[in-house]
Design a protein around this motif. Structure first.
Motif, short mmCIF file in Angstrom:
data_model
loop_
_atom_site.label_atom_id
_atom_site.label_comp_id
_atom_site.label_asym_id
_atom_site.label_seq_id
_atom_site.Cartn_x
_atom_site.Cartn_y
_atom_site.Cartn_z
N ILE A 168 36.92 38.08 37.77
CA ILE A 168 37.95 38.14 38.82
C ILE A 168 39.01 37.05 38.64
O ILE A 168 40.21 37.33 38.57
N LYS A 169 38.57 35.80 38.55
CA LYS A 169 39.54 34.70 38.49
C LYS A 169 40.33 34.65 37.18
O LYS A 169 41.56 34.50 37.21
N ASP A 201 41.89 37.88 41.98
CA ASP A 201 41.79 37.28 43.30
C ASP A 201 43.17 37.04 43.90
O ASP A 201 43.36 37.07 45.12
N ARG A 202 44.15 36.81 43.04
CA ARG A 202 45.51 36.55 43.49
C ARG A 202 46.40 37.80 43.46
O ARG A 202 47.32 37.92 44.26
N HIS A 203 46.08 38.68 42.53
CA HIS A 203 46.90 39.89 42.36
C HIS A 203 46.00 41.11 42.20
O HIS A 203 45.83 41.64 41.10
N PRO A 204 45.42 41.57 43.29
CA PRO A 204 44.50 42.71 43.21
C PRO A 204 45.15 43.97 42.66
O PRO A 204 44.45 44.86 42.17
N GLU A 205 46.47 44.03 42.72
CA GLU A 205 47.16 45.22 42.20
C GLU A 205 47.02 45.35 40.69
O GLU A 205 47.29 46.41 40.11
N PHE A 222 41.83 48.06 34.34
CA PHE A 222 40.64 48.90 34.30
C PHE A 222 40.92 50.39 34.47
O PHE A 222 39.98 51.18 34.58
N GLY A 223 42.18 50.77 34.46
CA GLY A 223 42.53 52.16 34.69
C GLY A 223 42.00 53.12 33.64
O GLY A 223 41.82 54.31 33.92
N ASN A 224 41.74 52.63 32.43
CA ASN A 224 41.24 53.49 31.36
C ASN A 224 39.71 53.49 31.26
O ASN A 224 39.15 54.21 30.43
N ASP A 248 28.23 46.44 43.58
CA ASP A 248 29.43 45.94 44.26
C ASP A 248 30.55 45.65 43.26
O ASP A 248 31.72 45.88 43.56
N CYS A 249 30.17 45.13 42.08
CA CYS A 249 31.17 44.87 41.04
C CYS A 249 31.84 46.17 40.61
O CYS A 249 33.08 46.22 40.43
N ALA A 250 31.05 47.23 40.46
CA ALA A 250 31.60 48.53 40.08
C ALA A 250 32.55 49.04 41.16
O ALA A 250 33.64 49.56 40.86
N ASP A 251 32.14 48.89 42.42
CA ASP A 251 33.00 49.32 43.52
C ASP A 251 34.31 48.54 43.53
O ASP A 251 35.39 49.10 43.76
N PHE A 252 34.22 47.24 43.28
CA PHE A 252 35.41 46.40 43.27
C PHE A 252 36.40 46.86 42.20
O PHE A 252 37.62 46.84 42.42
#
Length: 212
Positions: free
Chosen positions: A147-148, A153-157, A163-165, A186-190
């Motif tokens: 994440i970091k 954490d700062r730019h969830p967009e 990970f789009g592919n 939870d990681c997969a959901d994130f």
């Protein structure tokens, strides 16, 4: 890390001079818990362990030189040194360095492969191009190592750009831990990915250490 009795130790607890058939494992810090568990489970008291920072997982260009320095520092104290890194993004440089230094290393392109079993991983690699892998360590350290560093954490967009592919997250479980499995889900959901869990155990890591 266990040194020899009646032998002067370095600041890391490693013996300075006496060999007596001992083996030094120079390992990625991300494998420390697994190696310690295997040592305890199998009574491998002749294996000593020193770890390089797990954060080199993010900076593979640092791995080869750090391994060189560690082998040079401790080479005179051990009959055998074994490098518990796969290629890990070094582009063959680590393998070349190990050959030059006269030490062996674990086989495989990365830890995801040797935990799965290198032969098995290679056979299914073409059908899993869209899989993102996590080990026990990376599930525990998901925020610090995924994440970091990626700025999520700062730019969830940015998530879909990174990970789009990917289509699924594969959790390679070294241990049968319901809490870690829940966190991996939870990681997969994130990440917006489907979830698959495989109880790989220690795979080729256990096999390689057993040969020592």
């Amino acid at each position: 890390m266990q040194g020899l009795n009646d032998n002067k130790l370095t600041e890391t607890g490693l013996p300075l001079t006496q060999k007596s058939g001992r083996v030094l494992l120079v390992a990625c810090g991300a494998l420390a818990r697994e190696i310690i568990d295997l040592k305890k489970a199998n009574g491998w008291v002749h294996l000593d362990l020193t770890c390089l920072p797990a954060k080199y997982h993010l900076y593979p260009d640092k791995i080869t030189e750090a391994v060189r320095d560690t082998v040079a520092k401790h080479g005179d104290a051990y009959d055998t040194i074994f490098v518990v890194y796969a290629d890990c993004g070094t582009g063959g440089l680590l393998e070349a360095a190990c050959k030059e230094l006269g030490v062996e290393m674990i086989a495989g392109p990365h830890c995801y492969s040797f935990f799965e079993g290198n032969d098995r991983f290679a056979k299914q690699a073409e059908t899993e191009i869209t899989a993102f892998y996590l080990t026990d360590f990376l599930v525990r350290q998901f925020e610090a190592f995924i994440i970091k560093p990626m700025g999520l954490d700062r730019h969830p967009e940015l998530r879909d750009m990174y990970f789009g592919n990917y289509e699924k997250l594969v959790y390679q479980a070294q241990t049968d831990d319901p809490a870690l499995t829940a966190k991996a889900r939870d990681c997969a959901d994130f990440l917006g990915l489907a979830f698959e869990r495989r109880l790989t155990g220690y795979g080729d890591l256990a096999t390689a250490l057993a040969k020592l």
